[in-house]
Design a protein around this motif. Structure first.
Motif, PDB file in Angstrom:
ATOM      1  N   SER A 145      10.110   7.335   1.649  1.00  0.00           N
ATOM      2  CA  SER A 145       8.593   6.385   1.651  1.00  0.00           C
ATOM      3  C   SER A 145       8.591   5.422   2.260  1.00  0.00           C
ATOM      4  O   SER A 145       7.709   5.662   2.737  1.00  0.00           O
ATOM      5  N   LYS A 146       9.455   4.607   2.758  1.00  0.00           N
ATOM      6  CA  LYS A 146       9.323   3.840   3.878  1.00  0.00           C
ATOM      7  C   LYS A 146       8.893   4.110   5.757  1.00  0.00           C
ATOM      8  O   LYS A 146       7.879   3.389   5.921  1.00  0.00           O
ATOM      9  N   LYS A 147       9.545   5.576   5.903  1.00  0.00           N
ATOM     10  CA  LYS A 147       9.058   5.438   6.799  1.00  0.00           C
ATOM     11  C   LYS A 147       7.417   6.528   7.040  1.00  0.00           C
ATOM     12  O   LYS A 147       7.256   6.454   8.254  1.00  0.00           O
ATOM     13  N   PHE A 148       7.651   6.989   6.079  1.00  0.00           N
ATOM     14  CA  PHE A 148       5.528   7.253   5.365  1.00  0.00           C
ATOM     15  C   PHE A 148       5.363   6.200   5.946  1.00  0.00           C
ATOM     16  O   PHE A 148       4.039   6.298   6.725  1.00  0.00           O
ATOM     17  N   ILE A 149       5.418   5.315   5.375  1.00  0.00           N
ATOM     18  CA  ILE A 149       4.219   4.082   5.301  1.00  0.00           C
ATOM     19  C   ILE A 149       4.368   3.220   6.663  1.00  0.00           C
ATOM     20  O   ILE A 149       3.189   3.247   7.368  1.00  0.00           O
ATOM     21  N   ASP A 150       5.891   3.382   7.168  1.00  0.00           N
ATOM     22  CA  ASP A 150       5.656   2.778   8.834  1.00  0.00           C
ATOM     23  C   ASP A 150       5.017   3.514  10.134  1.00  0.00           C
ATOM     24  O   ASP A 150       4.328   3.280  10.356  1.00  0.00           O
ATOM     25  N   GLY A 151       4.734   4.848   9.327  1.00  0.00           N
ATOM     26  CA  GLY A 151       4.171   5.661   9.751  1.00  0.00           C
ATOM     27  C   GLY A 151       2.631   5.993  10.006  1.00  0.00           C
ATOM     28  O   GLY A 151       2.034   6.564  10.325  1.00  0.00           O
ATOM     29  N   GLY A 152       2.030   4.916   9.203  1.00  0.00           N
ATOM     30  CA  GLY A 152       0.692   4.598   8.981  1.00  0.00           C
ATOM     31  C   GLY A 152       0.069   5.539   7.693  1.00  0.00           C
ATOM     32  O   GLY A 152      -0.861   5.129   7.555  1.00  0.00           O
ATOM     33  N   MET A 153       1.200   5.808   7.092  1.00  0.00           N
ATOM     34  CA  MET A 153       0.344   6.736   6.026  1.00  0.00           C
ATOM     35  C   MET A 153      -0.456   5.419   4.823  1.00  0.00           C
ATOM     36  O   MET A 153       0.658   4.713   4.591  1.00  0.00           O
ATOM     37  N   LYS A 154      -0.838   5.957   4.515  1.00  0.00           N
ATOM     38  CA  LYS A 154      -1.365   5.157   2.747  1.00  0.00           C
ATOM     39  C   LYS A 154       0.221   4.923   1.905  1.00  0.00           C
ATOM     40  O   LYS A 154       0.845   6.253   1.698  1.00  0.00           O
ATOM     41  N   ALA A 155      -0.080   4.112   0.940  1.00  0.00           N
ATOM     42  CA  ALA A 155       1.352   4.094   0.385  1.00  0.00           C
ATOM     43  C   ALA A 155       1.039   4.838  -0.613  1.00  0.00           C
ATOM     44  O   ALA A 155       1.791   5.668  -1.134  1.00  0.00           O
TER      45      ALA A 155
END
Length: 439
Positions: free
Chosen positions: A301-311
């Protein structure tokens, strides 16, 4: 001659303060994890002592199913006021009340001699433990920014999985060495110790620390309205579609988790022929895999968020993916005759079922307003523990009617798919674009 602070000294002071905050908040997370381990040891005592207690007190399979669900019904219902009480009275007080309460009940269970006494004790245990995870979520919300929060929430949830992994060998050791009554009492005393440590060490962040927590890492935080009367009420959450879809989704996922927690030792003994002492170690394997599952969900989840994905999208992907993988592994378990492959599927199933857990809790903090985080998390947990309450009863009746675990695992797989659909398709970010926060 007065000395004014320069920007450089202010920055140095801020850096030092934030370093101190980091150490302090991770100490609190560690404390919550330890409490979670003890919390889940308490929950697991009855399932570990299942056969022994049933034999000593002459309990039927249906009665054991009722006892194994006696914790979950009141726990689910008590979650509704628990979240509100945490938001109102604070983490420190409610966590203390919960820890002292569940510990006293655990010690008291050692003196139970009848089905009714055991049932009442499990009901009280469910009520006492209801504030735990909502309190952990609230503490994470206060001490960590949205951008960081998935990791501490994941770690908090590993406490339950460590407890689950330790429960079979540790509680079996206590059961065989001291008897089931002392097993309950020893775990209860451990809870009283952690409650004392919590009371004398935990505190909420001060206003200046709160500012550092969010400003130091550039957290894009939605602040609460200064006008308290404009805050949405607790009941407003029940008028929101997301709340109900989260309840349905949590029901489907938690159902399977609690089939493991309540009936796995007996399945291994009766269907796979393991001895009581061997069952303690074999039953620990899926729960050890569950620790990795919880952490993986938070990291992904954190990797996706760091990549700019919506929370919200970043939380939903591990929830849905984990639930589908778990369904694929769990559904055919009882039809697999090879013991090694059977245990492997059980491990994969529980590992995958735990991937969504931390993300489910963090999703509540992403969707709810700041003053409703514990409330929404607790309402969602209410849905999950409706599933947890149904699971042992349904399993007991299925076994009574069919004599096998076949439909137990098939039903668990179907409910996992329903949970995946509810979170993946029905839960959406319904807030106005101007109020969206990407974590």
């Amino acid at each position: 001659m007065s000395t004014q602070a320069t920007p450089q000294t202010q920055k140095a002071s801020s850096s030092w303060d934030f370093t101190t905050i980091k150490k302090m908040r991770w100490f609190f997370i560690a404390l919550i994890v330890i409490a979670g381990v003890i919390n889940y040891l308490d929950r697991s005592t009855l399932s570990i002592g299942n056969s022994t207690i049933a034999e000593e007190l002459s309990l039927t399979t249906v009665q054991m199913g009722l006892l194994l669900s006696a914790f979950s019904w009141p726990y689910a219902l008590a979650n509704l006021p628990a979240g509100y009480l945490i938001d109102k009275f604070g983490v420190k007080k409610m966590f203390l009340v919960a820890a002292v309460g569940w510990s006293i009940v655990a010690v008291g269970t050692a003196f139970a001699n009848t089905f009714l006494a055991l049932y009442i004790a499990r009901v009280l245990l469910g009520i006492a433990e209801s504030p735990f995870f909502a309190a952990g979520l609230k503490a994470s919300q206060m001490w960590f920014s949205k951008r960081e929060r998935s990791l501490p929430v994941s770690i908090v949830n590993t406490g339950s999985q460590i407890g689950n992994a330790l429960a079979p060998p540790l509680l079996t050791f206590l059961l065989l060495g001291f008897g089931w009554r002392w097993m309950f009492a020893i775990v209860g005393v451990a809870g009283l110790i952690i409650a004392a440590v919590w009371w004398f060490s935990y505190r909420d962040p001060k206003p200046e620390e709160d500012a550092l927590i969010h400003n130091e890492i550039g957290d894009d935080l939605v602040t609460e309205s200064a006008n308290e009367t404009e805050k949405a009420s607790w009941f407003s959450l029940l008028a929101t579609p997301n709340t109900w879809f989260m309840i349905i989704g949590a029901f489907g996922i938690f159902y399977t988790v609690w089939v493991y927690l309540t009936w796995l030792p007996r399945y291994l003994e009766e269907s796979r022929g393991f001895s009581l002492s061997t069952t303690g170690w074999v039953a620990a394997l899926p729960f050890m895999c569950g620790i990795a599952g919880v952490l993986l969900g938070g990291v992904v989840s954190k990797k996706f968020i760091d990549g700019g994905m919506k929370a919200i999208t970043a939380r939903k992907i591990p929830i849905v993916g984990g639930a589908i993988l778990a369904a694929i592994a769990v559904a055919p378990v009882a039809y697999i005759e090879n013991t090694t492959l059977n245990i492997l599927l059980l491990c994969i199933g529980y590992f995958a079922a735990q991937i969504p857990i931390a993300c489910i809790w963090t999703l509540a903090s992403d969707i709810a307003e700041p003053h409703q985080v514990a409330s929404l998390g607790a309402i969602q947990n209410f849905g999950g523990f409706l599933g947890a309450a149904v699971a042992p009863i349904a399993t007991g009746y299925i076994l009574e009617v069919t004599g096998t675990f076949n439909w137990v695992f098939i039903l668990a797989g179907l409910l996992l798919l329903i949970g995946a659909f509810s979170y993946g398709v029905l839960v959406k970010d319904r807030r106005e674009a101007s109020l969206q926060v990407t974590a």
